[in-house]
Motif scaffolding. Structure first.
Motif, PDB file in Angstrom:
ATOM      1  N   ARG A  83       0.810  -1.216   0.000  1.00 29.96           N
ATOM      2  CA  ARG A  83       0.000   0.000   0.000  1.00 29.96           C
ATOM      3  C   ARG A  83       0.846   1.271   0.000  1.00 29.96           C
ATOM      4  O   ARG A  83       0.316   2.359  -0.216  1.00 29.96           O
ATOM      5  CB  ARG A  83      -0.962  -0.010   1.191  1.00 29.96           C
ATOM      6  CG  ARG A  83      -1.977  -1.135   1.087  1.00 29.96           C
ATOM      7  CD  ARG A  83      -3.004  -1.108   2.205  1.00 29.96           C
ATOM      8  NE  ARG A  83      -3.967  -2.203   2.025  1.00 29.96           N
ATOM      9  CZ  ARG A  83      -5.036  -2.146   1.246  1.00 29.96           C
ATOM     10  NH1 ARG A  83      -5.292  -1.017   0.601  1.00 29.96           N
ATOM     11  NH2 ARG A  83      -5.840  -3.175   1.128  1.00 29.96           N
TER      12      ARG A  83
ATOM     13  N   VAL B  99      -8.064  -6.517  -0.704  1.00 29.49           N
ATOM     14  CA  VAL B  99      -8.521  -5.376  -1.493  1.00 29.49           C
ATOM     15  C   VAL B  99     -10.043  -5.413  -1.609  1.00 29.49           C
ATOM     16  O   VAL B  99     -10.692  -6.390  -1.253  1.00 29.49           O
ATOM     17  CB  VAL B  99      -7.883  -5.383  -2.903  1.00 29.49           C
ATOM     18  CG1 VAL B  99      -6.373  -5.203  -2.802  1.00 29.49           C
ATOM     19  CG2 VAL B  99      -8.232  -6.671  -3.656  1.00 29.49           C
TER      20      VAL B  99
ATOM     21  N   LEU C 277      -3.351  -0.485  -6.515  1.00 28.00           N
ATOM     22  CA  LEU C 277      -3.527  -1.825  -5.957  1.00 28.00           C
ATOM     23  C   LEU C 277      -3.964  -2.813  -7.030  1.00 28.00           C
ATOM     24  O   LEU C 277      -3.525  -3.963  -7.050  1.00 28.00           O
ATOM     25  CB  LEU C 277      -4.539  -1.785  -4.811  1.00 28.00           C
ATOM     26  CG  LEU C 277      -4.149  -0.921  -3.597  1.00 28.00           C
ATOM     27  CD1 LEU C 277      -5.211  -1.030  -2.512  1.00 28.00           C
ATOM     28  CD2 LEU C 277      -2.790  -1.327  -3.049  1.00 28.00           C
TER      29      LEU C 277
END
Length: 267
Positions: A17, A56, A23
């Motif tokens: 992150r 995620v 992502l």
């Protein structure tokens, strides 16, 4: 198969992150790595598995998979989830090739359903071959398969004066050019191809097992014998676009050949 999620998690490279990469990009890159390693040969993870494995959101997981789909590596089907696409057949451009040899060389089992092999006349084909319109021709039509899956529909016309010896061939597991060379002593030595995408007809869709809006490659080929002046074959092929790819390679040291290729394309 990944029957439970714990079989999937330990093999994941977690997202970072603190990285400037999005992502979805990190997850997509890791999935691509695993695709190359063959981890998804039997099962592809769903959204829930990806969310838990990478930590995620569902949107991020779906975006990662969408990028793989855009690259042609996976297919997302409504109600069936995601599946890995087959690697397909690659064929170099600028070479006289045999589809039979191309399929076998890349590890697939080749089989052809012979739909027609006979002697007949066809004015258009005779004209392309430089013959009188009523001159006898050998006509060969094959549905080409790779590992039992329909790949292409081939239609070949050859002068009967040359090709009559192949009329008793079993083309289910052999190559046209190989049989032609063995039975007549004539080998294709040069030729040209014209390739363009098109939408298949209803009959072609049925034979190839594809949908109404799935494009195909339409290939026209004229092949010449040893004298490189008299055509010995006129061929039309319809090839599935989702299982076949044409590959062009070039070298900056060969500018002359590249210039010729460009001139032919632009003409």
């Amino acid at each position: 198969m990944w029957s439970v999620i714990r079989m999937f998690v330990p093999m994941v490279n977690p997202v970072d992150r603190s990285s400037p990469l999005p992502l979805w990009c990190q997850a997509s890159d890791d999935l691509r790595r695993r695709l190359d390693a063959g981890d998804f040969a039997e099962h592809s993870p769903g959204d829930g598995e990806l969310m838990e494995a990478y930590g995620v959101s569902r949107h991020t997981a779906r975006e990662a998979v969408r990028r793989l789909a855009d690259a042609g590596l996976v297919v997302r089907e409504r109600g069936r989830g995601t599946r890995v696409t087959s690697p397909g057949i690659e064929q170099p451009l600028g070479t006289l090739y045999s589809l039979y040899r191309s399929i076998e060389a890349q590890g697939y089992e080749q089989h052809s359903v012979v739909r027609a092999l006979d002697e007949r006349t066809n004015a258009e084909a005779a004209g392309v071959l430089g013959l009188d319109e009523d001159e006898a021709l050998v006509y060969l039509e094959r549905l080409r398969q790779a590992d039992g899956r329909a790949l292409a529909l081939d239609r070949s016309w050859l002068p009967a004066s040359l090709a009559r010896p192949i009329l008793d061939c079993d083309f289910s597991r052999t190559a046209l050019y190989g049989e032609l060379a063995e039975r007549t002593g004539v080998q294709p030595c040069s030729g040209w191809e014209r390739i363009h995408p098109e939408l298949p007809t209803a009959e072609q869709r049925s034979l190839l097992g594809i949908g109404a809006k799935q494009p195909v490659f339409a290939i026209e080929r004229v092949t010449y014998g040893p004298d490189r002046q008299h055509p010995i074959e006129w061929r039309h092929s319809i090839v599935r676009g989702d299982t076949f790819a044409f590959v062009a390679r070039w070298d900056s040291r060969d500018q002359g050949a590249q210039a010729v290729m460009e001139a032919e394309v632009l003409a």
